[in-house]
Design an enzyme around this catalytic site. Structure first.
Site, PDB file in Angstrom:
ATOM      1  NE  ARG A   1      14.061  69.226  43.765  1.00  0.00           N
ATOM      2  CZ  ARG A   1      15.208  68.703  43.361  1.00  0.00           C
ATOM      3  NH1 ARG A   1      15.202  67.777  42.423  1.00  0.00           N
ATOM      4  NH2 ARG A   1      16.356  69.106  43.882  1.00  0.00           N
TER       5      ARG A   1
ATOM      6  CG  HIS B   1      18.921  59.441  47.501  1.00  0.00           C
ATOM      7  ND1 HIS B   1      18.082  60.253  48.240  1.00  0.00           N
ATOM      8  CD2 HIS B   1      20.179  59.950  47.674  1.00  0.00           C
ATOM      9  CE1 HIS B   1      18.795  61.204  48.820  1.00  0.00           C
ATOM     10  NE2 HIS B   1      20.066  61.043  48.494  1.00  0.00           N
TER      11      HIS B   1
ATOM     12  CE1 TYR C   1      17.807  64.443  46.803  1.00  0.00           C
ATOM     13  CE2 TYR C   1      16.774  65.455  44.884  1.00  0.00           C
ATOM     14  CZ  TYR C   1      17.818  64.738  45.451  1.00  0.00           C
ATOM     15  OH  TYR C   1      18.861  64.320  44.662  1.00  0.00           O
TER      16      TYR C   1
ATOM     17  CG  HIS D   1      19.429  64.055  52.214  1.00  0.00           C
ATOM     18  ND1 HIS D   1      19.267  65.048  51.263  1.00  0.00           N
ATOM     19  CD2 HIS D   1      20.330  63.193  51.683  1.00  0.00           C
ATOM     20  CE1 HIS D   1      20.041  64.792  50.220  1.00  0.00           C
ATOM     21  NE2 HIS D   1      20.682  63.666  50.449  1.00  0.00           N
TER      22      HIS D   1
ATOM     23  CD  GLU E   1      23.487  61.722  51.182  1.00  0.00           C
ATOM     24  OE1 GLU E   1      24.096  62.574  50.508  1.00  0.00           O
ATOM     25  OE2 GLU E   1      22.461  61.136  50.783  1.00  0.00           O
TER      26      GLU E   1
ATOM     27  CG  ASP F   1      27.724  63.407  49.506  1.00  0.00           C
ATOM     28  OD1 ASP F   1      28.691  64.134  49.199  1.00  0.00           O
ATOM     29  OD2 ASP F   1      26.738  63.251  48.759  1.00  0.00           O
TER      30      ASP F   1
ATOM     31  CG  HIS G   1      26.784  66.059  51.450  1.00  0.00           C
ATOM     32  ND1 HIS G   1      25.677  65.249  51.599  1.00  0.00           N
ATOM     33  CD2 HIS G   1      26.617  66.687  50.249  1.00  0.00           C
ATOM     34  CE1 HIS G   1      24.888  65.378  50.543  1.00  0.00           C
ATOM     35  NE2 HIS G   1      25.439  66.246  49.718  1.00  0.00           N
TER      36      HIS G   1
ATOM     37  CG  HIS H   1      26.050  59.279  48.164  1.00  0.00           C
ATOM     38  ND1 HIS H   1      24.951  59.887  48.728  1.00  0.00           N
ATOM     39  CD2 HIS H   1      25.589  58.135  47.610  1.00  0.00           C
ATOM     40  CE1 HIS H   1      23.877  59.136  48.520  1.00  0.00           C
ATOM     41  NE2 HIS H   1      24.258  58.071  47.841  1.00  0.00           N
TER      42      HIS H   1
ATOM     43  CG  ASP I   1      24.429  68.981  48.545  1.00  0.00           C
ATOM     44  OD1 ASP I   1      25.356  68.546  47.843  1.00  0.00           O
ATOM     45  OD2 ASP I   1      23.375  68.352  48.737  1.00  0.00           O
TER      46      ASP I   1
ATOM     47  CG  HIS J   1      27.108  66.613  44.445  1.00  0.00           C
ATOM     48  ND1 HIS J   1      26.394  65.443  44.443  1.00  0.00           N
ATOM     49  CD2 HIS J   1      27.027  67.082  45.724  1.00  0.00           C
ATOM     50  CE1 HIS J   1      25.896  65.211  45.644  1.00  0.00           C
ATOM     51  NE2 HIS J   1      26.256  66.204  46.434  1.00  0.00           N
TER      52      HIS J   1
ATOM     53  CD  GLU K   1      24.414  61.163  45.481  1.00  0.00           C
ATOM     54  OE1 GLU K   1      23.321  60.723  45.826  1.00  0.00           O
ATOM     55  OE2 GLU K   1      25.105  61.917  46.219  1.00  0.00           O
TER      56      GLU K   1
END
Length: 280
Positions: free
Chosen positions: A37, A65, A68, A105, A142, A175, A178, A212, A225, A227, A257
């Site tokens: 972030r 990855h 975001y 993403h 992804e 994923d 997802h 993922h 989303d 997990h 994840e």
């Protein structure tokens, strides 16, 4: 046989990630090159690059990855420019470190229509690849849960995004959370086979390079989303059993994840290994 891995923290010196992954018994791992972030990059010395390449020789495929904050779907000039700049910067570092996969993403259509968002992602990638084409690192799109305008949520959108770059090192990371949260019933044999068939017809199974591996806190089609630990969510053990016994998917690297609580990375890896042993 698949390489079973986790997402590891990259806090502190980058070489610490190998130790963290080894501690829980991972065979491969995913990490961030910077805070997910934050735009600011971490510095990596030439010595660290050389040591990293030496250390990675005994591991399964490694994945970075993308942060975001990157949103190639946006039409906002500043966000778009920054997203392209950071994507390009990280892709070059991945190539230097001999990282197998750079996963991102695709983007979120917040200030534009979904159609325009898809076009923006393609244009952004065209700009990135016109500046730098990796010869080692494969860029992975992804799939998303479709939450809040997230794009790449189904095989049709993934096909649309990948097609312009078929001659380059691009692929897909599936994923499981997802896919299920979007509406693919991968927890049943019929649903799993339908999902696999749809992938094969649209983007081609060979384009799926990694998984993922996440259970879902939300039910089928909830488009959120969230997990969960393997076997403790709405997908349940059967969904992961189907992936791990599949002739194609069982050869891919898997990256957990799941929530970072107590010793759950180790427990989730043990669960996957048990399912794998039952499948072969």
């Amino acid at each position: 046989m698949p390489s079973l891995g986790i997402h590891v923290s990259s806090a502190g010196p980058i070489l610490k990630i190998f130790e963290r992954a080894r501690e829980v018994g991972a065979e491969a791992f995913q990490f961030f090159l910077r805070s997910p972030r934050a735009w600011k990059a971490k510095s990596i010395s030439q010595w660290e690059i050389e040591e990293f390449i030496k250390l990675k020789g005994s591991w399964g495929p490694l994945m970075v990855h993308a942060p975001y904050l990157i949103n190639l779907a946006s039409s906002h000039p500043e966000l778009r420019s920054k997203s392209i700049e950071v994507f390009l910067e990280e892709l070059k570092i991945c190539e230097l470190l001999k990282i197998e996969y750079y996963n991102f993403h695709p983007g979120t259509a917040k200030d534009v229509s979904q159609e325009e968002g898809l076009r923006n992602i393609i244009k952004g990638l065209e700009e990135i690849f016109s500046s730098f084409i990796p010869s080692y690192t494969c860029v992975l799109f992804e799939n998303t849960a479709g939450e809040r305008g997230d794009l790449g949520k189904n095989t049709q959108e993934l096909k649309r995004l990948i097609e312009p770059f078929k001659g380059l090192k691009v692929g897909v990371c599936i994923d499981t959370c997802h896919a299920f949260a979007y509406g693919y019933a991968i927890n049943t044999k019929e649903g799993f086979e339908a999902f696999k068939g749809e992938i094969d017809r649209s983007i081609g199974l060979d384009k799926v390079k990694a998984i993922h591996c996440n259970d879902s806190k939300v039910p089928l089609g909830a488009k959120k989303d969230r997990h969960e630990h393997i076997g403790h969510g709405y997908i349940g053990l059967e969904g992961f059993r189907l992936f791990l016994k599949d002739p194609y998917f069982s050869q891919l690297p898997y990256y957990l994840e799941t929530p970072k609580v107590d010793d759950w990375d180790r427990k989730n890896l043990q669960t996957l290994r048990k399912l794998l042993s039952e499948s072969h």
